[in-house]
Enzyme design. Structure first.
Site, mmCIF file in Angstrom:
data_model
loop_
_atom_site.group_PDB
_atom_site.id
_atom_site.type_symbol
_atom_site.label_atom_id
_atom_site.label_comp_id
_atom_site.label_asym_id
_atom_site.label_seq_id
_atom_site.Cartn_x
_atom_site.Cartn_y
_atom_site.Cartn_z
ATOM 1 N N GLY A 31 0.808 -1.218 0.000
ATOM 2 C CA GLY A 31 0.000 0.000 0.000
ATOM 3 C C GLY A 31 0.838 1.263 0.000
ATOM 4 N N HIS A 37 4.250 1.591 -8.140
ATOM 5 C CA HIS A 37 3.319 0.458 -8.025
ATOM 6 C C HIS A 37 2.416 0.390 -9.259
ATOM 7 C CE1 HIS A 37 3.933 1.389 -3.573
ATOM 8 N NE2 HIS A 37 4.261 0.114 -3.639
ATOM 9 N N GLN A 148 12.233 -3.740 -9.726
ATOM 10 C CA GLN A 148 13.699 -3.806 -9.590
ATOM 11 C C GLN A 148 14.163 -2.999 -8.374
ATOM 12 O OE1 GLN A 148 15.974 -2.053 -12.902
ATOM 13 N NE2 GLN A 148 17.444 -1.484 -11.311
ATOM 14 N N LYS A 149 13.305 -2.086 -7.923
ATOM 15 C CA LYS A 149 13.611 -1.294 -6.724
ATOM 16 C C LYS A 149 14.046 -2.220 -5.577
ATOM 17 C CE LYS A 149 12.911 2.170 -3.680
ATOM 18 N NZ LYS A 149 12.295 1.528 -2.559
ATOM 19 N N SER A 185 9.151 5.719 -3.462
ATOM 20 C CA SER A 185 9.025 4.766 -2.360
ATOM 21 C C SER A 185 7.917 5.247 -1.429
ATOM 22 C CB SER A 185 10.347 4.701 -1.583
ATOM 23 O OG SER A 185 10.124 4.136 -0.306
ATOM 24 N N SER A 186 7.208 4.296 -0.849
ATOM 25 C CA SER A 186 6.146 4.657 0.108
ATOM 26 C C SER A 186 6.731 5.415 1.289
ATOM 27 C CB SER A 186 5.463 3.387 0.626
ATOM 28 O OG SER A 186 4.992 2.625 -0.454
ATOM 29 N N ARG A 187 8.018 5.161 1.578
ATOM 30 C CA ARG A 187 8.632 5.800 2.747
ATOM 31 C C ARG A 187 9.019 7.263 2.482
ATOM 32 N NH1 ARG A 187 10.505 0.387 3.239
ATOM 33 N NH2 ARG A 187 10.110 -0.479 5.315
HETATM 34 P P1 AMP Z 1 6.006 -2.372 -1.587
HETATM 35 O O1 AMP Z 1 4.611 -1.835 -1.493
HETATM 36 O O2 AMP Z 1 7.052 -1.402 -1.182
HETATM 37 O O3 AMP Z 1 6.151 -3.731 -0.963
HETATM 38 O O4 AMP Z 1 6.266 -2.600 -3.139
HETATM 39 C C1 AMP Z 1 5.414 -3.413 -3.916
HETATM 40 C C2 AMP Z 1 6.082 -3.655 -5.250
HETATM 41 O O5 AMP Z 1 6.280 -2.410 -5.912
HETATM 42 C C3 AMP Z 1 7.459 -4.306 -5.101
HETATM 43 O O6 AMP Z 1 7.606 -5.303 -6.107
HETATM 44 C C4 AMP Z 1 8.396 -3.143 -5.312
HETATM 45 O O7 AMP Z 1 9.656 -3.518 -5.816
HETATM 46 C C5 AMP Z 1 7.622 -2.315 -6.332
HETATM 47 N N1 AMP Z 1 8.085 -0.925 -6.317
HETATM 48 C C6 AMP Z 1 8.279 -0.146 -5.220
HETATM 49 N N2 AMP Z 1 8.775 1.057 -5.586
HETATM 50 C C7 AMP Z 1 8.911 1.031 -6.940
HETATM 51 C C8 AMP Z 1 9.381 1.959 -7.906
HETATM 52 N N3 AMP Z 1 9.827 3.173 -7.562
HETATM 53 N N4 AMP Z 1 9.367 1.595 -9.212
HETATM 54 C C9 AMP Z 1 8.926 0.362 -9.575
HETATM 55 N N5 AMP Z 1 8.464 -0.569 -8.707
HETATM 56 C C10 AMP Z 1 8.463 -0.241 -7.409
#
Ligand code: AMP
Length: 283
Positions: A31, A37, A148-149, A185-187
């Site tokens: 989320g 995403h 790839q992040k 990034s969500s952060r």
């Molecule tokens: P997360 O919500 O952070 O667990 O991320 C969910 C998916 O989104 C994971 O496969 C991440 O690698 C991908 N993701 C997160 N940030 C990016 C980004 N800036 N660009 C592409 N994919 C991302």
């Protein structure tokens, strides 16, 4: 867009869809969605009849309780973004639904997790392996999309899928960045405006290492770290130049087909990661 909270309801709906021979593309997330995403949703939509996203902040993969507590949760906004992106189905389980029984299983990934994230976040990839396995079993996707992040996470999941013969194909999608280069990034929303202004230096340090690679791996690493030294707000946790397949640190660029430069750094108490993939031909 259908939203399912209950795993049994999700299963029932998806098995009906499967009977109609629909292919399912799956995007697991925690989320606080952003364009990174959504790029995964776009890719899933191109290749499948039905796109499923999940939103679940997985406690098992947080080694730091404070990080879990502060993890942004923006569910209304997320559902709007997914709907606009054309996602057909969202799985939104509760922690109780997923972990009614605490797993006894422990997953470990050998050399793949002895470096970088695995080394600095003990237990993290056990949590990732368990939640992704559970989600794969609920959703039974034909294809699953990752960024790839989180390159090491992708390598771990690829290994798990091979080792346990999950019937799913995986795709690793490029990193989506802000205009100033900062990886989305969500952060990032946790950064103060002042620290947010410094954050693009993290990506810049990766580019500096890339530009210096011709002089040698150690030289490239030192060039990046000395650049970061000028920004004391950024505290690198690791800065590694690795083989892109095995993720092991390398000594000589010429012995490897493709390499990846990875960083994790704290800024404003927020832990950020980034990486760039380099094909040796471009060096
Ligand atoms: P997360 O919500 O952070 O667990 O991320 C969910 C998916 O989104 C994971 O496969 C991440 O690698 C991908 N993701 C997160 N940030 C990016 C980004 N800036 N660009 C592409 N994919 C991302």
């Amino acid at each position: 867009m259908e939203v399912f909270k209950n795993p049994a309801d999700l299963r029932k709906f998806l098995s009906q869809q499967k009977n109609k021979a629909n292919t399912v593309g799956f995007v697991p997330t925690m989320g606080a969605l952003h364009k990174g995403h959504i790029s995964l949703i776009d890719e899933a939509r191109k290749e499948n009849d039905l796109t499923v996203a999940s939103i679940f902040v997985n406690p098992l993969q947080f080694n730091n309780p404070r990080d879990l507590e502060l993890y942004p949760r923006t569910i209304e906004h997320d559902l709007k973004m997914l709907e606009q992106a054309g996602c057909e189905l969202v799985f939104l389980p509760s922690v109780e639904d997923i972990y009614r029984d605490k797993p006894l299983l422990k997953m470990s990934f050998g050399s793949l997790e002895e470096v970088m994230e695995g080394r600095h976040r003990p237990g993290h990839f056990n949590g990732v392996g368990i939640i992704v396995s559970k989600l794969f079993h609920y959703v039974l996707p034909d294809r699953a999309y990752f960024g790839q992040k989180d390159l090491q996470q992708f390598a771990i999941i690829r290994q798990m899928v091979r080792d346990l013969s999950f019937p799913v194909s995986l795709k690793c999608c490029p990193i989506i960045r802000e205009e100033d280069g900062l990886a989305m990034s969500s952060r990032n929303v946790r950064l103060s405006p002042e620290k947010r202004a410094v954050a693009p230096r993290i990506y810049q340090s990766l580019k500096i290492a890339e530009d210096s690679l011709r002089s040698g791996v150690e030289e490239a690493r030192n060039a990046a770290l000395s650049f970061l030294n000028s920004y004391p707000d950024i505290q690198p946790e690791y800065f590694e130049i690795c083989d892109a397949e095995t993720l092991q640190p390398i000594k000589d660029v010429k012995e490897h087909g493709s390499i990846v430069i990875c960083i994790a750094a704290y800024l404003d108490g927020v832990r950020l990661i980034d990486n760039i993939l380099i094909s040796i031909r471009t060096i």
